[in-house]
Design a protein around this motif. Structure first.
Motif, PDB file in Angstrom:
ATOM      1  N   ALA A  22       0.695  -1.094  -0.060  1.00  0.00           N
ATOM      2  CA  ALA A  22      -0.119  -0.099  -0.013  1.00  0.00           C
ATOM      3  C   ALA A  22       0.924   1.257  -0.025  1.00  0.00           C
ATOM      4  N   VAL A  23       2.035   1.378   0.781  1.00  0.00           N
ATOM      5  CA  VAL A  23       2.784   2.471   0.739  1.00  0.00           C
ATOM      6  C   VAL A  23       3.517   2.633  -0.606  1.00  0.00           C
ATOM      7  N   GLY A  24       3.954   1.549  -1.212  1.00  0.00           N
ATOM      8  CA  GLY A  24       4.694   1.644  -2.350  1.00  0.00           C
ATOM      9  C   GLY A  24       3.600   2.071  -3.405  1.00  0.00           C
ATOM     10  N   LEU A  27       3.204   5.978  -2.990  1.00  0.00           N
ATOM     11  CA  LEU A  27       4.390   6.718  -3.256  1.00  0.00           C
ATOM     12  C   LEU A  27       4.330   6.860  -4.770  1.00  0.00           C
ATOM     13  N   PHE A  28       4.158   5.613  -5.583  1.00  0.00           N
ATOM     14  CA  PHE A  28       3.960   5.603  -7.107  1.00  0.00           C
ATOM     15  C   PHE A  28       3.006   6.673  -7.578  1.00  0.00           C
ATOM     16  N   ALA A  29       1.685   6.655  -6.976  1.00  0.00           N
ATOM     17  CA  ALA A  29       0.782   7.513  -7.657  1.00  0.00           C
ATOM     18  C   ALA A  29       1.183   9.021  -7.122  1.00  0.00           C
ATOM     19  N   LEU A  30       1.776   9.455  -6.086  1.00  0.00           N
ATOM     20  CA  LEU A  30       2.119  10.633  -5.542  1.00  0.00           C
ATOM     21  C   LEU A  30       3.281  11.174  -6.444  1.00  0.00           C
TER      22      LEU A  30
END
Length: 152
Positions: A22-24, A27-30
């Protein structure tokens, strides 16, 4: 290993993997939605990547605005008093857009070093200049038009 401990260990491992995933993904979306600000001098130095969403700001060079009479296409040059950058935009410009005023263009840098803007933002009154544009002008050794905005 005790079966209860083994089951708890598996649950903890799945929770850690799920949170990591979920964190990965977040971060990719941001990273895809980040807009970096560049001055014309930074564009000329090659600091901006091609086809990356960017914001570029400066003063519209007097006499540089060229409008296509058949469409809403407009091309103009902006400067930070050290370098210039060409911006192309198709759409209705803000009412306060005019030569000699500070603007920020949001778009992508093309291979021929022209900013293909999706949006153009103009200052909203006679005392305001976007902070990024003011800072870029000050770094270039030009005080800009707004000494009050930098004090705020």
């Amino acid at each position: 290993m005790n079966p209860v401990r083994k089951q708890r260990l598996l649950v903890v491992i799945f929770i850690v993997l799920g949170v990591s995933l979920a964190v990965g993904l977040a971060l990719f979306a941001l990273q895809e939605n980040v807009n970096y600000f560049y001055s014309p001098q930074q564009l000329q130095a090659g600091e901006a990547k091609l086809d990356q969403k960017i914001r570029v700001g400066g003063l519209v060079v007097p006499g540089s605005v060229k409008r296509d009479p058949q469409s809403l296409k407009v091309e103009f040059t902006i400067t930070d008093q050290q370098a210039t950058a060409v911006v192309r935009y198709e759409g209705i410009l803000p009412d306060l857009f005019r030569e000699g005023q500070g603007i920020i263009a949001l778009g992508k840098l093309s291979a021929n070093q022209v900013v293909e803007a999706d949006e153009v933002l103009a200052k909203h009154d006679e005392n305001y200049m976007p902070p990024e544009v003011q800072e870029a002008l000050e770094k270039a050794g030009h005080p800009g038009r707004n000494t009050q905005a930098s004090a705020q």
